[in-house]
Design a protein around this motif. Structure first.
Motif, mmCIF file in Angstrom:
data_model
loop_
_atom_site.group_PDB
_atom_site.id
_atom_site.type_symbol
_atom_site.label_atom_id
_atom_site.label_comp_id
_atom_site.label_asym_id
_atom_site.label_seq_id
_atom_site.Cartn_x
_atom_site.Cartn_y
_atom_site.Cartn_z
ATOM 1 N N THR A 63 37.148 42.192 46.743
ATOM 2 C CA THR A 63 37.327 40.755 46.552
ATOM 3 C C THR A 63 38.507 40.299 47.392
ATOM 4 O O THR A 63 39.148 41.103 48.087
ATOM 5 C CB THR A 63 37.592 40.411 45.072
ATOM 6 O OG1 THR A 63 38.898 40.899 44.707
ATOM 7 C CG2 THR A 63 36.557 41.048 44.164
ATOM 8 N N SER A 64 38.814 39.014 47.299
ATOM 9 C CA SER A 64 39.970 38.491 48.034
ATOM 10 C C SER A 64 41.279 39.070 47.512
ATOM 11 O O SER A 64 42.312 38.968 48.165
ATOM 12 C CB SER A 64 39.997 36.957 47.935
ATOM 13 O OG SER A 64 40.067 36.553 46.576
ATOM 14 N N GLN A 65 41.227 39.668 46.322
ATOM 15 C CA GLN A 65 42.429 40.253 45.725
ATOM 16 C C GLN A 65 42.632 41.714 46.112
ATOM 17 O O GLN A 65 43.623 42.324 45.735
ATOM 18 C CB GLN A 65 42.345 40.150 44.196
ATOM 19 C CG GLN A 65 42.194 38.722 43.690
ATOM 20 C CD GLN A 65 43.383 37.869 44.065
ATOM 21 O OE1 GLN A 65 44.515 38.170 43.685
ATOM 22 N NE2 GLN A 65 43.142 36.808 44.819
ATOM 23 N N GLY A 66 41.658 42.279 46.832
ATOM 24 C CA GLY A 66 41.797 43.672 47.244
ATOM 25 C C GLY A 66 40.535 44.471 46.975
ATOM 26 O O GLY A 66 39.476 43.932 46.675
ATOM 27 N N THR A 67 40.680 45.786 47.039
ATOM 28 C CA THR A 67 39.551 46.710 46.886
ATOM 29 C C THR A 67 39.843 47.712 45.780
ATOM 30 O O THR A 67 40.974 48.212 45.668
ATOM 31 C CB THR A 67 39.272 47.455 48.209
ATOM 32 O OG1 THR A 67 38.927 46.496 49.215
ATOM 33 C CG2 THR A 67 38.131 48.443 48.052
ATOM 34 N N ARG A 68 38.830 47.969 44.968
ATOM 35 C CA ARG A 68 38.966 48.957 43.899
ATOM 36 C C ARG A 68 37.751 49.883 43.924
ATOM 37 O O ARG A 68 36.611 49.428 44.057
ATOM 38 C CB ARG A 68 39.060 48.258 42.540
ATOM 39 C CG ARG A 68 39.352 49.207 41.386
ATOM 40 C CD ARG A 68 39.576 48.460 40.075
ATOM 41 N NE ARG A 68 38.364 47.840 39.575
ATOM 42 C CZ ARG A 68 38.127 46.539 39.589
ATOM 43 N NH1 ARG A 68 39.031 45.706 40.102
ATOM 44 N NH2 ARG A 68 37.009 46.034 39.108
ATOM 45 N N THR A 69 38.007 51.177 43.795
ATOM 46 C CA THR A 69 36.934 52.173 43.860
ATOM 47 C C THR A 69 36.941 53.015 42.590
ATOM 48 O O THR A 69 38.000 53.421 42.104
ATOM 49 C CB THR A 69 37.105 53.075 45.094
ATOM 50 O OG1 THR A 69 37.035 52.269 46.277
ATOM 51 C CG2 THR A 69 36.001 54.128 45.153
ATOM 52 N N GLY A 70 35.760 53.268 42.068
ATOM 53 C CA GLY A 70 35.622 54.104 40.874
ATOM 54 C C GLY A 70 34.503 55.111 41.040
ATOM 55 O O GLY A 70 33.561 54.895 41.810
ATOM 56 N N ASP A 88 43.703 38.385 34.607
ATOM 57 C CA ASP A 88 43.356 37.471 35.692
ATOM 58 C C ASP A 88 41.959 36.937 35.406
ATOM 59 O O ASP A 88 40.964 37.648 35.537
ATOM 60 C CB ASP A 88 43.391 38.212 37.028
ATOM 61 C CG ASP A 88 42.939 37.320 38.187
ATOM 62 O OD1 ASP A 88 42.843 36.101 37.981
ATOM 63 O OD2 ASP A 88 42.695 37.869 39.284
ATOM 64 N N ARG A 89 41.866 35.677 34.991
ATOM 65 C CA ARG A 89 40.580 35.106 34.605
ATOM 66 C C ARG A 89 39.906 34.356 35.753
ATOM 67 O O ARG A 89 38.895 33.696 35.553
ATOM 68 C CB ARG A 89 40.760 34.179 33.400
ATOM 69 C CG ARG A 89 41.108 34.935 32.115
ATOM 70 C CD ARG A 89 41.208 33.995 30.935
ATOM 71 N NE ARG A 89 41.287 34.730 29.685
ATOM 72 C CZ ARG A 89 42.394 35.192 29.148
ATOM 73 N NH1 ARG A 89 43.539 35.028 29.785
ATOM 74 N NH2 ARG A 89 42.385 35.845 27.998
ATOM 75 N N ALA A 90 40.475 34.450 36.928
ATOM 76 C CA ALA A 90 39.869 33.788 38.079
ATOM 77 C C ALA A 90 38.586 34.503 38.484
ATOM 78 O O ALA A 90 38.453 35.725 38.316
ATOM 79 C CB ALA A 90 40.851 33.769 39.248
ATOM 80 N N THR A 91 37.626 33.749 38.994
ATOM 81 C CA THR A 91 36.379 34.321 39.483
ATOM 82 C C THR A 91 36.465 34.470 40.993
ATOM 83 O O THR A 91 36.772 33.511 41.704
ATOM 84 C CB THR A 91 35.190 33.410 39.118
ATOM 85 O OG1 THR A 91 35.113 33.313 37.702
ATOM 86 C CG2 THR A 91 33.885 33.987 39.638
ATOM 87 N N HIS A 92 36.198 35.673 41.474
ATOM 88 C CA HIS A 92 36.286 35.952 42.901
ATOM 89 C C HIS A 92 34.914 36.363 43.428
ATOM 90 O O HIS A 92 34.147 37.030 42.745
ATOM 91 C CB HIS A 92 37.279 37.089 43.171
ATOM 92 C CG HIS A 92 38.647 36.854 42.629
ATOM 93 N ND1 HIS A 92 39.557 36.011 43.228
ATOM 94 C CD2 HIS A 92 39.267 37.341 41.517
ATOM 95 C CE1 HIS A 92 40.682 35.992 42.524
ATOM 96 N NE2 HIS A 92 40.536 36.794 41.471
ATOM 97 N N LYS A 93 34.603 35.932 44.637
ATOM 98 C CA LYS A 93 33.413 36.437 45.285
ATOM 99 C C LYS A 93 33.618 37.917 45.577
ATOM 100 O O LYS A 93 34.666 38.321 46.056
ATOM 101 C CB LYS A 93 33.144 35.666 46.576
ATOM 102 C CG LYS A 93 32.696 34.233 46.351
ATOM 103 C CD LYS A 93 32.353 33.542 47.654
ATOM 104 C CE LYS A 93 31.858 32.128 47.393
ATOM 105 N NZ LYS A 93 31.508 31.422 48.657
#
Length: 450
Positions: free
Chosen positions: A272-279, A433-438
């Motif tokens: 997302t615009s907030q970064g990348t997360r991998t699981g 963080d309740r914002a919705t991100h693409k």
């Protein structure tokens, strides 16, 4: 004597609560169904009473819609649209005695009649010819009183203070329509896996069951698989599962007791615009043919397991509003729980009927809050008290749902966190963080080293 009997409140109650009086509950839970249940369970009153058994059933269903009100206030709403009739308001004691006479058996039998996947022509809830279902458990609070404490125990907190006694509910839910196929509940001292084992009676061949890591026990999976159901369950990524054969897509076959499962390892990256997360996800499935059931599709399908979390949110937050259940006896708790499940199923049925009336409408777009508000309004207005020659298949609840359709479901990008903690000191609300991100989601299939 005959004239006196006709003018008594019970005569009014038995006759006025005609089909349509309490809104659309009687469309989905008709009088004939209630009368059949009462006769089958031997709960029909033996003499004329102020609150007959049939009225008591609908009182309990109405109380499940108005969980913040006492039973006398609920009864007032049942009669709100009948101001022109000479009704006598039962006392709180009369309503309590009526519920005690009825007992929990009729409400359980009523749930058995209305439960099951809601009929729909929509593709939601199906994958490659399999009905997708999910299983999980949750906890509800019951009143802290001596009678309940004989069955339900308090939950101990980290600082040693006990909370409300807890009831554990486990349910089997049809994904797509979120209708309840089966439910069991009881003391929280009985583990979630035991309740899940009891739900095996509701599993069938042709279903694909989704479950979280808690249900990956070998004994439970073998027990479920014996019903003919197919499984897709997450397990711990570090679990030792020696391969017995390898598939061309990177997955492999392993044995759990007498059960052969396919193990799928995947790395899921959310950007997302907030970064990348991998699981890292590891899934176990009884669908062992990688060409007929591609691993990548199964990884994406597992996301549907969250449907049951939405069901519990609607029961606990939307209907109950986070409140403790009402009843102060174990029998009353059982009766109340079955009534809550019947009312929920009735709403879900009305919602599915509505979206199904407009081809191509995803059941996900039906708003549960909208349906609940419409059901409350219908009950208070005593809508459709007179018979209509036009059969209304959608109904007022459905029309409200269609008028306020939700947008398409958003992509889930957040980890599961505590939004309403047991203790305020454990709450993490301010950090959410309740914002919705693409979001862009990519799946990388992992191959286990030989």
């Amino acid at each position: 004597m005959e004239q006196a009997a006709i003018s008594r409140p019970v005569g009014v109650a038995a006759g006025v609560f005609a089909p349509g009086h309490i809104g659309e509950l009687t469309r989905i839970v008709p009088f004939e169904m209630v009368d059949e249940v009462l006769a089958r369970t031997g709960a029909v009153q033996r003499r004329v009473r102020l609150v007959p058994a049939r009225v008591t059933v609908y009182l309990l269903l109405a109380a499940a819609l108005f969980t913040s009100l006492g039973y006398r206030q609920v009864f007032d709403r049942l009669c709100a649209g009948l101001a022109g009739l000479a009704l006598v308001r039962p006392s709180g004691s009369a309503l309590r005695q009526a519920r005690q006479r009825l007992g929990p058996a009729p409400m359980r039998a009523l749930f058995d009649l209305v439960r099951g996947p809601a009929a729909t022509t929509a593709a939601a809830g199906w994958w490659r010819g399999l009905r997708v279902v999910a299983i999980d458990g949750t906890l509800l609070s019951v009143p802290d009183c001596e009678a309940n404490l004989a069955v339900f125990t308090r939950q101990r907190l980290g600082n040693g203070i006990a909370g409300y006694p807890q009831l554990r509910l486990a349910a089997l839910v049809a994904c797509g329509t979120r209708s309840v196929i089966g439910a069991v509940f009881g003391p929280a001292t009985t583990g979630e896996l035991e309740y899940a084992r009891r739900l095996a009676a509701d599993l069938r061949a042709g279903m694909l069951l989704l479950g979280d890591r808690n249900f990956a026990a070998a004994g439970l999976l073998n027990h479920w698989a014996a019903t003919g159901v197919d499984l897709l369950v997450r397990c711990k990524s570090g679990r030792n599962l020696p391969p017995v054969a390898r598939c061309g897509d990177g997955s492999f076959l392993a044995r759990l007791g007498t059960l052969t499962v396919r193990v799928i390892d995947a790395e899921i990256t959310v950007t997302t615009s907030q970064g990348t997360r991998t699981g890292h996800y590891r899934l176990l499935t009884t669908l062992t043919d990688p060409s007929a059931h591609p691993a990548g599709e199964l990884v994406r399908l597992y996301h549907e397991r969250w449907e049951i979390e939405t069901v519990y949110a609607e029961l606990k937050s939307t209907i109950l509003g986070g409140r403790v259940l009402r009843a102060r006896t174990p029998a009353g708790i059982e009766q109340e729980m079955w009534a809550l499940l019947v009312a929920y199923q009735a709403l879900r049925t009305a919602m599915t009927d509505a979206t199904d009336s407009v081809p191509g409408t995803d059941p996900d777009r039906a708003g549960f809050t909208t349906a609940l508000a419409a059901a409350r309004d219908q009950l208070v207005l005593a809508a459709s008290i007179t018979a209509d020659t036009v059969i209304d298949l959608v109904g007022a609840i459905g029309r409200n749902v269609l008028a306020h359709l939700l947008p398409a479901r958003r992509t889930r990008t957040k980890n599961r966190i505590v939004k309403r903690a047991i203790s305020k000191y454990n709450a993490r609300g301010p950090a959410i963080d309740r914002a919705t991100h693409k979001a862009t989601i990519s799946i990388n299939m992992l191959t286990t080293d030989p």
